[in-house]
Design an enzyme around this catalytic site. Structure first.
Site, PDB file in Angstrom:
ATOM      1  N   HIS A 146       0.842  -1.198   0.000  1.00  9.41           N
ATOM      2  CA  HIS A 146       0.000   0.000   0.000  1.00  9.41           C
ATOM      3  C   HIS A 146       0.875   1.246   0.000  1.00  9.41           C
ATOM      4  O   HIS A 146       1.962   1.267   0.579  1.00  9.41           O
ATOM      5  CB  HIS A 146      -0.915   0.019   1.223  1.00  9.41           C
ATOM      6  N   HIS A 147       0.389   2.278  -0.667  1.00  5.51           N
ATOM      7  CA  HIS A 147       1.174   3.508  -0.798  1.00  5.51           C
ATOM      8  C   HIS A 147       1.408   4.177   0.549  1.00  5.51           C
ATOM      9  O   HIS A 147       2.394   4.900   0.735  1.00  5.51           O
ATOM     10  CB  HIS A 147       0.467   4.487  -1.740  1.00  5.51           C
ATOM     11  N   SER A 148       0.534   3.947   1.518  1.00  4.69           N
ATOM     12  CA  SER A 148       0.754   4.502   2.850  1.00  4.69           C
ATOM     13  C   SER A 148       1.891   3.790   3.576  1.00  4.69           C
ATOM     14  O   SER A 148       2.456   4.314   4.529  1.00  4.69           O
ATOM     15  CB  SER A 148      -0.525   4.391   3.696  1.00  4.69           C
TER      16      SER A 148
END
Length: 214
Positions: A146-148
């Site tokens: 995930h980009h987070s």
């Protein structure tokens, strides 16, 4: 990334935004595709060594603690989301095997399908898919992050730690024990402390208008 004055591993506003904006038609993860020689990954009967691969990866998770953490969304007034250890962490929920007979076209088609699936928010935000059935006995490796959790460059670095056969991850370590998530009252106090620190920093900048203008 997170709030510097917080005692916890808070997500930044930007990273929390990736989670808020995400929906079925707009996934917010990055993916890396690699193709490996299949020989070392199969047993003498030609079966994929899934359990051995998971065991190998388990020894490297100490290098990337975030892969055993999930996102906790506090209540209103308790501040930004934060990373906490997943008490039910199991590599079997993250390392999967799938067979797709064919070549590059079939592998890329599977990647498209996998990339459209959202990651499970109740677990650490990553998956590794081992794709068998490719020509010449090769194995495809599809890593979703995930980009987070990691942006493009960080994702490449993280993939290297997990998949690079030259990384030494065999040094003895204590068995992993998840730390309990902080209580609501602790998060409320932490958020108030951060807000006070942010207000004090803002007032300090106002006392030096030339520095603020610069």
């Amino acid at each position: 990334m997170g709030q510097s004055a917080s005692r916890y591993q808070r997500l930044s506003v930007q990273d929390a935004g990736f989670l808020c904006l995400e929906h079925a038609g707009l996934p917010q993860h990055v993916a890396i595709l690699a193709v490996a020689e299949g020989g070392p990954l199969h047993d003498p009967e030609g079966r994929l060594r899934v359990d051995a691969i998971r065991q190998q990866l388990a020894g490297r998770l100490q290098l990337v603690p975030r892969l055993r953490q999930r996102v906790l969304w506090p209540r209103v007034g308790q501040g930004l989301p934060l990373w906490v250890d997943d008490p039910g962490f199991d590599l079997a929920n993250h390392v999967h095997a799938v067979q797709v007979p064919g070549g590059e076209r079939e592998l890329l088609g599977l990647c498209d399908e996998l990339c459209l699936r959202l990651l499970d928010r109740a677990r650490p935000l990553w998956e590794l898919w081992l794709v068998t059935g490719l020509d010449q006995g090769r194995v495809g490796l599809v890593l979703k992050l995930h980009h987070s959790l990691a942006d493009g460059l960080a994702a490449v670095q993280l993939a290297g730690l997990l998949l690079d056969s030259t990384v030494d991850a065999h040094s003895p370590v204590a068995p992993w024990q998840p730390r309990p998530a902080p209580s609501g009252s602790a998060l409320l106090a932490d958020n108030l402390r951060w807000r006070n620190a942010a207000l004090a920093a803002a007032l300090m900048r106002l006392r030096h208008p030339s520095r603020l203008a610069a």
